[in-house]
Write a protein that holds these residues in place. Sequence first.
Motif, PDB file in Angstrom:
ATOM      1  N   ILE A 122      21.965  40.791 -18.148  1.00  0.00           N
ATOM      2  CA  ILE A 122      20.940  40.373 -17.982  1.00  0.00           C
ATOM      3  C   ILE A 122      20.073  39.675 -16.768  1.00  0.00           C
ATOM      4  N   GLU A 123      19.298  39.885 -16.025  1.00  0.00           N
ATOM      5  CA  GLU A 123      19.119  39.029 -14.319  1.00  0.00           C
ATOM      6  C   GLU A 123      19.224  37.932 -15.050  1.00  0.00           C
ATOM      7  N   SER A 124      20.267  36.917 -13.881  1.00  0.00           N
ATOM      8  CA  SER A 124      19.959  35.242 -14.283  1.00  0.00           C
ATOM      9  C   SER A 124      21.016  35.007 -13.214  1.00  0.00           C
ATOM     10  N   THR A 213       5.985  26.536 -20.752  1.00  0.00           N
ATOM     11  CA  THR A 213       5.660  26.215 -18.735  1.00  0.00           C
ATOM     12  C   THR A 213       4.969  27.552 -18.716  1.00  0.00           C
ATOM     13  N   TRP A 214       5.687  28.617 -17.411  1.00  0.00           N
ATOM     14  CA  TRP A 214       4.416  29.674 -16.754  1.00  0.00           C
ATOM     15  C   TRP A 214       5.560  30.251 -16.343  1.00  0.00           C
ATOM     16  N   ILE A 215       4.888  31.467 -16.803  1.00  0.00           N
ATOM     17  CA  ILE A 215       6.569  32.981 -16.715  1.00  0.00           C
ATOM     18  C   ILE A 215       7.533  32.679 -17.666  1.00  0.00           C
ATOM     19  N   PRO A 216       7.537  32.127 -18.769  1.00  0.00           N
ATOM     20  CA  PRO A 216       8.426  32.092 -19.534  1.00  0.00           C
ATOM     21  C   PRO A 216       9.236  33.588 -19.902  1.00  0.00           C
ATOM     22  N   ASP A 217       8.675  34.774 -19.856  1.00  0.00           N
ATOM     23  CA  ASP A 217       9.196  35.651 -19.711  1.00  0.00           C
ATOM     24  C   ASP A 217      10.503  35.977 -18.254  1.00  0.00           C
ATOM     25  N   GLU A 218      10.454  35.468 -17.389  1.00  0.00           N
ATOM     26  CA  GLU A 218      11.453  35.305 -17.101  1.00  0.00           C
ATOM     27  C   GLU A 218      12.278  34.365 -16.680  1.00  0.00           C
ATOM     28  N   THR A 219      12.482  33.721 -17.583  1.00  0.00           N
ATOM     29  CA  THR A 219      13.001  31.658 -17.690  1.00  0.00           C
ATOM     30  C   THR A 219      13.912  32.130 -19.206  1.00  0.00           C
ATOM     31  N   PHE A 220      13.769  32.280 -20.069  1.00  0.00           N
ATOM     32  CA  PHE A 220      13.721  31.919 -21.651  1.00  0.00           C
ATOM     33  C   PHE A 220      14.761  32.522 -21.735  1.00  0.00           C
ATOM     34  N   PHE A 221      14.513  34.058 -22.101  1.00  0.00           N
ATOM     35  CA  PHE A 221      16.459  34.420 -22.262  1.00  0.00           C
ATOM     36  C   PHE A 221      17.501  34.132 -21.472  1.00  0.00           C
ATOM     37  N   GLN A 222      16.811  33.942 -20.584  1.00  0.00           N
ATOM     38  CA  GLN A 222      17.853  34.197 -19.174  1.00  0.00           C
ATOM     39  C   GLN A 222      18.445  32.377 -19.051  1.00  0.00           C
ATOM     40  N   THR A 223      17.998  31.889 -19.178  1.00  0.00           N
ATOM     41  CA  THR A 223      18.445  30.419 -19.346  1.00  0.00           C
ATOM     42  C   THR A 223      19.061  29.997 -20.936  1.00  0.00           C
ATOM     43  N   LEU A 224      18.518  30.725 -21.879  1.00  0.00           N
ATOM     44  CA  LEU A 224      19.678  30.946 -23.418  1.00  0.00           C
ATOM     45  C   LEU A 224      20.744  31.762 -22.958  1.00  0.00           C
ATOM     46  N   VAL A 225      20.459  32.745 -22.614  1.00  0.00           N
ATOM     47  CA  VAL A 225      21.984  33.419 -22.601  1.00  0.00           C
ATOM     48  C   VAL A 225      23.022  32.650 -21.958  1.00  0.00           C
ATOM     49  N   ARG A 226      22.528  32.404 -20.781  1.00  0.00           N
ATOM     50  CA  ARG A 226      24.199  31.909 -19.719  1.00  0.00           C
ATOM     51  C   ARG A 226      24.241  30.227 -20.724  1.00  0.00           C
ATOM     52  N   HIS A 227      23.144  30.076 -21.783  1.00  0.00           N
ATOM     53  CA  HIS A 227      23.251  28.743 -22.852  1.00  0.00           C
ATOM     54  C   HIS A 227      24.807  28.166 -23.619  1.00  0.00           C
ATOM     55  N   VAL A 228      24.991  29.981 -24.314  1.00  0.00           N
ATOM     56  CA  VAL A 228      25.122  30.987 -25.543  1.00  0.00           C
ATOM     57  C   VAL A 228      27.005  30.926 -24.771  1.00  0.00           C
ATOM     58  N   VAL A 229      26.354  32.170 -23.830  1.00  0.00           N
ATOM     59  CA  VAL A 229      27.901  32.978 -23.819  1.00  0.00           C
ATOM     60  C   VAL A 229      28.732  32.609 -22.968  1.00  0.00           C
ATOM     61  N   GLU A 231      30.409  32.516 -18.617  1.00  0.00           N
ATOM     62  CA  GLU A 231      30.291  33.452 -17.553  1.00  0.00           C
ATOM     63  C   GLU A 231      30.886  34.239 -17.145  1.00  0.00           C
ATOM     64  N   GLY A 232      31.614  34.676 -17.927  1.00  0.00           N
ATOM     65  CA  GLY A 232      32.861  36.109 -17.808  1.00  0.00           C
ATOM     66  C   GLY A 232      32.408  37.171 -18.348  1.00  0.00           C
ATOM     67  N   GLU A 233      31.371  36.657 -19.833  1.00  0.00           N
ATOM     68  CA  GLU A 233      30.845  38.066 -20.286  1.00  0.00           C
ATOM     69  C   GLU A 233      29.522  38.410 -19.998  1.00  0.00           C
ATOM     70  N   ILE A 234      28.642  38.342 -18.767  1.00  0.00           N
ATOM     71  CA  ILE A 234      27.085  38.431 -18.107  1.00  0.00           C
ATOM     72  C   ILE A 234      27.420  38.731 -17.026  1.00  0.00           C
ATOM     73  N   ARG A 235      26.302  40.036 -16.758  1.00  0.00           N
ATOM     74  CA  ARG A 235      26.381  40.952 -15.895  1.00  0.00           C
ATOM     75  C   ARG A 235      24.873  40.437 -15.632  1.00  0.00           C
ATOM     76  N   SER A 236      24.835  40.076 -14.280  1.00  0.00           N
ATOM     77  CA  SER A 236      23.443  39.213 -13.944  1.00  0.00           C
ATOM     78  C   SER A 236      23.034  40.599 -13.215  1.00  0.00           C
ATOM     79  N   ARG A 237      22.635  41.385 -13.822  1.00  0.00           N
ATOM     80  CA  ARG A 237      22.028  42.903 -13.299  1.00  0.00           C
ATOM     81  C   ARG A 237      20.915  43.449 -14.898  1.00  0.00           C
ATOM     82  N   THR A 238      19.927  43.630 -14.269  1.00  0.00           N
ATOM     83  CA  THR A 238      19.157  44.966 -15.106  1.00  0.00           C
ATOM     84  C   THR A 238      19.503  46.124 -14.876  1.00  0.00           C
ATOM     85  N   LEU A 239      19.263  46.835 -16.285  1.00  0.00           N
ATOM     86  CA  LEU A 239      20.405  48.068 -16.514  1.00  0.00           C
ATOM     87  C   LEU A 239      18.673  49.886 -16.717  1.00  0.00           C
TER      88      LEU A 239
END
Length: 525
Positions: A122-124, A213-229, A231-239
């Motif tokens: 997920i891009e984050s 918030t404005w355009i939350p589809d660009e921030t909601f999952f991107q923020t919450l995934v970082r909150h619960v996972v 950092e070493g288990e996140i690849r900040s990119r889209t497939l």
Amino acid sequence: MAKIAFILLCHKDPEGVIAQARRLTAVGDFMAIHFDARANPADYARIRTALKDNPGVVFVKRRVKCGWGEWSLVAATLRAVEAAEAAFPSASHFYMLSGDCMPIKSAEYVHEFLDRDDVDYIESFDFFRSDWIKTGMREDRLIYRHYFNERLRKGLFYGAYNLQKRLGLKRDIPADLRIMIGSQWWCLRRRTVEWVLELIARRRDIVRFFRTTWIPDETFFQTLVRHVVPEGEIRSRTLTFLMFSDYGMPVTFYNDHHDMLLGQDALFARKISTEAAELKARLGDLYAETGVDFRISNEGRNLYRFLTGRGRIGRRFARRFWETESTLGRERELLVLICKKWHVAKRLAARLSEETGIPAIEYLFDEAATPLPDLGGIQTTLAKRNRHRRALLRMLFDQMQSDRLIICVDPAGIATLRDFAADRATIRMLEIECAFSDDYLVGHARRTGLAGDHTGAETLARLLPTIRYDIRHESDILRDAAFAHFSILRESAGAAENAVPLAAFAAIPDDKARALASIDHLFSD
């Protein structure tokens, strides 16, 4: 082996949605479909009827009317994720798709890729420190409440926004959240999805915040995934491979993009034209294949910038402020060798310098590695050299203690050549016209990043005529500029013929010019 629950948000093209669902579930994966509640009810009915007996498909029960930039897009995604999470307990990954997406790898490749690393894709990026947002609102997306759709109700959107600013109605961002931003096209592991759903069930304050918030589809999952996972288990990119134009609009792919898409380091691509029937058929067939060897070249974005950038070269109509009243010197002479094949110009510059004693410097405005003396820092980067062209050359004339200097310039540097041509100094230019074989152009494309080692023959066949035309176009611009003291040396001409422009360019006797024009291997690649 990975089993994927695809989260499909769509609003049109029912036949395409049906085909996509059948294709992706045929290999044992799953799909949760959210069809926009604003869209044509007949289209939705057709999709439901066609897929009602498919055990790998689930539909969102309470659909949402979606609008760009609104919370509704996140709400639709959450409902599809919840439906998939409940319906498909064996799904190991959840992959966001739109109706415009198509696979650009086989199912075999996709599953092996996801099995390779136990991570989320997920891009984050940090909302405040990254340059992900190019223009427009940044912090104001978050600290003010946005109740209206900016595209549909622009007056109300900006009226409410400006009123809050005047009244100082800022709000705080939840203190324990580090706001992140990125593409909405993600692929998350099952446990990550479960953790996010558990978090928002506990923390209704988070949902309340992102709802306005404005355009939350660009921030909601991107923020919450970082909150619960971690950092070493996140690849900040889209497939999912996608590109945007200079105007921020998604680039659409057509039938002739097939080879380019397969060479990208991604699993799916967005967005495929509804009219690209041949491309869709080929990609659809590819997904079911096995044993396919994908050669990743990743040249797509460079290729797009090259093809769309042609014809947009900026022209400078006035001198930079630091060049006002600046000149190389009326008594000085600058000899400019202009050639697309840099090694040819370098050979000739070296021999001219040997024969005439005139100092020669190679592609100082094109090649960062060109050796230059210390000139107080102005020589350190290409950007500085090009920003202070005349000042740089004046210093070089002084450093070399010569009133004559040879330099090499790429034909694309028309702005540089026009700049020098307007100087009081005597400027002599010699264009070296070379022949370009297909093999040379392929090498040029690879050196410049327009193609990779594994770029397909079909893509190269379409690319080479464009590169050849660009080279010819640069030469036409040079000749149309009608520069004084402009000569042409041709690979196709003999030594006697080439001695004439060479003698005029370097102001040397005919016999010496003929000797230089007879250099062995001058034009060799």
